[in-house]
Structures are given as C-alpha cells and as structure tokens.
Design an enzyme around this catalytic site. Sequence first.
Site, mmCIF file in Angstrom:
data_model
loop_
_atom_site.group_PDB
_atom_site.id
_atom_site.type_symbol
_atom_site.label_atom_id
_atom_site.label_comp_id
_atom_site.label_asym_id
_atom_site.label_seq_id
_atom_site.Cartn_x
_atom_site.Cartn_y
_atom_site.Cartn_z
ATOM 1 N N ALA A 190 51.915 38.192 -2.769
ATOM 2 C CA ALA A 190 52.836 38.255 -1.886
ATOM 3 C C ALA A 190 52.733 39.823 -2.183
ATOM 4 C CB ALA A 190 53.838 37.795 -1.946
ATOM 5 N N GLU A 195 55.047 35.164 -10.981
ATOM 6 C CA GLU A 195 56.271 35.569 -10.467
ATOM 7 C C GLU A 195 57.170 35.178 -11.857
ATOM 8 O OE1 GLU A 195 53.641 33.525 -9.721
ATOM 9 O OE2 GLU A 195 53.211 33.766 -7.110
ATOM 10 N N GLY A 246 50.868 35.013 -4.851
ATOM 11 C CA GLY A 246 50.094 34.313 -3.107
ATOM 12 C C GLY A 246 48.523 34.572 -3.180
ATOM 13 N N GLU A 249 47.665 31.649 -4.976
ATOM 14 C CA GLU A 249 48.134 30.767 -4.293
ATOM 15 C C GLU A 249 47.047 30.025 -3.220
ATOM 16 O OE1 GLU A 249 51.583 32.557 -4.136
ATOM 17 O OE2 GLU A 249 52.501 30.578 -4.946
HETATM 18 N N1 CAA Z 1 52.611 43.605 -3.146
HETATM 19 C C1 CAA Z 1 52.503 45.239 -2.983
HETATM 20 N N2 CAA Z 1 51.954 45.902 -3.182
HETATM 21 C C2 CAA Z 1 51.090 45.679 -4.586
HETATM 22 C C3 CAA Z 1 50.104 44.260 -4.837
HETATM 23 C C4 CAA Z 1 51.289 43.352 -4.606
HETATM 24 N N3 CAA Z 1 51.877 41.918 -4.826
HETATM 25 N N4 CAA Z 1 50.082 44.555 -5.696
HETATM 26 C C5 CAA Z 1 49.507 46.029 -5.867
HETATM 27 N N5 CAA Z 1 49.789 46.664 -4.737
HETATM 28 C C6 CAA Z 1 49.808 47.587 -4.829
HETATM 29 C C7 CAA Z 1 50.152 48.963 -6.285
HETATM 30 O O1 CAA Z 1 51.447 49.209 -5.037
HETATM 31 C C8 CAA Z 1 49.701 50.050 -5.651
HETATM 32 O O2 CAA Z 1 50.245 50.854 -4.240
HETATM 33 P P1 CAA Z 1 50.287 52.097 -4.599
HETATM 34 O O3 CAA Z 1 48.361 53.085 -4.963
HETATM 35 O O4 CAA Z 1 50.656 52.856 -3.223
HETATM 36 O O5 CAA Z 1 51.124 52.410 -6.037
HETATM 37 C C9 CAA Z 1 48.032 49.745 -5.508
HETATM 38 O O6 CAA Z 1 48.444 48.692 -4.587
HETATM 39 C C10 CAA Z 1 47.380 49.181 -6.397
HETATM 40 O O7 CAA Z 1 47.611 48.722 -8.029
HETATM 41 P P2 CAA Z 1 48.026 48.922 -8.838
HETATM 42 O O8 CAA Z 1 48.038 50.782 -9.619
HETATM 43 O O9 CAA Z 1 49.186 48.580 -9.303
HETATM 44 O O10 CAA Z 1 46.483 48.222 -9.211
HETATM 45 P P3 CAA Z 1 45.913 48.503 -10.927
HETATM 46 O O11 CAA Z 1 45.060 48.574 -11.913
HETATM 47 O O12 CAA Z 1 47.720 49.504 -11.620
HETATM 48 O O13 CAA Z 1 47.124 46.758 -11.380
HETATM 49 C C11 CAA Z 1 47.440 44.904 -11.172
HETATM 50 C C12 CAA Z 1 45.989 46.323 -10.623
HETATM 51 C C13 CAA Z 1 47.745 44.479 -12.515
HETATM 52 C C14 CAA Z 1 47.057 43.458 -10.132
HETATM 53 C C15 CAA Z 1 48.543 45.452 -10.550
HETATM 54 O O14 CAA Z 1 48.327 45.965 -9.336
HETATM 55 C C16 CAA Z 1 49.950 44.121 -9.942
HETATM 56 O O15 CAA Z 1 50.431 43.733 -11.028
HETATM 57 N N6 CAA Z 1 50.246 43.498 -9.191
HETATM 58 C C17 CAA Z 1 51.373 42.726 -8.769
HETATM 59 C C18 CAA Z 1 50.952 41.324 -8.564
HETATM 60 C C19 CAA Z 1 51.550 40.753 -8.743
HETATM 61 O O16 CAA Z 1 52.682 40.633 -9.714
HETATM 62 N N7 CAA Z 1 51.454 39.024 -8.086
HETATM 63 C C20 CAA Z 1 52.332 38.156 -7.685
HETATM 64 C C21 CAA Z 1 53.798 39.077 -6.197
HETATM 65 S S1 CAA Z 1 54.553 37.733 -6.274
HETATM 66 C C22 CAA Z 1 53.779 36.390 -5.356
HETATM 67 O O17 CAA Z 1 53.156 36.841 -4.773
HETATM 68 C C23 CAA Z 1 55.692 35.837 -4.630
HETATM 69 C C24 CAA Z 1 54.483 34.219 -3.974
HETATM 70 O O18 CAA Z 1 53.943 32.993 -4.747
HETATM 71 C C25 CAA Z 1 54.676 34.292 -2.829
#
Ligand code: CAA
Length: 261
Positions: free
Chosen positions: A66, A134, A111, A114
């Site tokens: 998400a 999360e 998400g 999920e």
């Molecule tokens: N939401 C918003 N933006 C996201 C995102 C997310 N979940 N995941 C990645 N992005 C964005 C980053 O902010 C980045 O944007 P910018 O270029 O503008 O800075 C772009 O995507 C590329 O990401 P990274 O630079 O972080 O890429 P990376 O290769 O270094 O890392 C990754 C990849 C490990 C997937 C890392 O992006 C990450 O940890 N993402 C978040 C993963 C996460 O925690 N997901 C769970 C979200 S909570 C949820 O989903 C709740 C639910 O159940 C409903």
Amino acid sequence: MEFKNVMLEKEGNLAIVTINRPKALNALNSETLKELNMVIDTIENDEEVLAVILTGSGEKAFIAGADISEMKDLGVIEGRKFGALGNKVFRKLETLEKPVIAAVNGFALGGGCELSMACDMRLASTKAKFGQPEVTLGITPGFGGTQRLARIVGMGIAKELIYTANIIKAEEAYRIGLVNKVVEPEQLLDEAKKLANKIASNAPIAVSLCKQAINRGMQVDMDTAINIEAEVFGECFSTEDQKDAMVAFVEKRKLEGFKNR
Ligand code: CAA
C-alpha cells in the site's frame, strides 16, 4: 476505458491486468485501488473473458505494498476507510466468478503480497520476493494479510512471517505453498498465459462453480461445505456444456469447445 495506474489488455479469452505505477514500485494508493475496482467490474461483465492474469509493471516489483506516502498522515477514520477500500476491492477480486492468476514478477510486499493472495493462484519469477513488512511501519497488514496468509500457508508460518516481517525469496515461497510454481522472469507471462488458457479451455461455468465452492467451503464446517458442493454440482446439470461434454464422451468424439451456457 483508459486508466492512469492500471492497464487492461485482452488476449483471446484472457484479460491481463497490470498495475502500472513503476516509479512507486506499483504501490497501491486510493486512486489505483479505485481504478482496479472498475477494471474488475469491466472484466466481470465481459463474457469473452474466461481467465484473468494480474501482474505488475516493470522488472522490479509486482506491488511494493500500500502507498506509504498516502498512509503516513492518515487518522483513525481515514485509516479505516483506506483499509476498507482495499478490502472491498480485494474481496471483489477473490469472489470474481472467473479464475485469477497472479504473475508475481518482483517485490510482493504488504498490500502486494495481499493482492496476490486474493488471486486464485500465484506464479512467481525467480526474482519475486514476498513479505508482510507492516510491523516495521507500526501497523498490521490491512488488506487481508492476517487472514489469507494463515489460510494459505498455515497459522505458524503466517505468524512467523507477519511478526518478523521477513522477506522471503520465490523458492521459499514455493516451499511453504504460497506460490504454485517458480519460473525464469522471461517465462513468467508465457507460463501464466499457458496456465490461464488451460483453465479457460475447460467448461467455464464448471470452473467458476469450483472456485465458488472452494472459496465458500473453506469458510464453513465440513457438513455445510459438502452441501455447497452438492448445490454447485447439481447446478452444472442445468448447463449445455455438461450435456455437450457428456454426450461427446459417450459418443467417443472430441468436443469442439464449450459454449459457456
Ligand atoms: N509506498 C509508496 N512508495 C513506495 C513504496 C510504497 N509501499 N514502495 C516503494 N516506493 C517508492 C519509493 O519511495 C521510491 O520512490 P522515490 O523514487 O520517489 O524515492 C520508489 O518507490 C523506489 O523505491 P526504493 O528507492 O525504496 O527502491 P529499493 O530498490 O531501494 O527498495 C523496496 C525496494 C525494498 C521494495 C523498498 O521500496 C521498500 O521497502 N518498500 C516498502 C515496502 C513495504 O513496506 N510495503 C508494505 C507497505 S504497508 C502495507 O502494504 C499495508 C497494508 O497491508 C495495507
């Protein structure tokens, strides 16, 4: 219909849905969820579509979760609303009367994992990674992760993955039964199409009723579940496809194809 963050393509009897926000690793914001909702409605009403493939755009991610930038400022009411939106859309996909295959091409986190679990089955590329991170963000999974992961891989493994936020590779996801098959990245879409076409070549109403019986049956006790199967089994005998297929078998000839009637 054109959408900003979701693509819908058709190939024969298949619909291919691509979440298309590669710059944000296809993260699900409200706008994308609402578009996905409309795409599912379109597919539901398209009689040509017999199977669906869901994937993510780009080489890196299926869906990285998400949208964290949207969630960070939410209050309680908005948080509930965001969760309810995701759950509504995912449940609609899960109960869609057509089979859905997730083709997981990269990160399937939060998400994203999920959403893949709201599909009927998951194919993964060797580059796919799964996890529910999360708790590292101070929240619980919010789009069904606590419920569907436990149902797919069992409670012990689900609790380990959710409490630790460990991210696992495709092979491990295969080992625990989260994915059906792991293939090379360049073969992923072809494999998904092969599988979807195989399913689509069978009697569509029967396949759809199998989906319904399995999904509904998993939520209830065995006696009720068996009654659900009896109900859908009986319903099949109202279809032309059942008559055509059984007559063809008895007459020892090959059926040309199903009518979906
Ligand atoms: N939401 C918003 N933006 C996201 C995102 C997310 N979940 N995941 C990645 N992005 C964005 C980053 O902010 C980045 O944007 P910018 O270029 O503008 O800075 C772009 O995507 C590329 O990401 P990274 O630079 O972080 O890429 P990376 O290769 O270094 O890392 C990754 C990849 C490990 C997937 C890392 O992006 C990450 O940890 N993402 C978040 C993963 C996460 O925690 N997901 C769970 C979200 S909570 C949820 O989903 C709740 C639910 O159940 C409903």
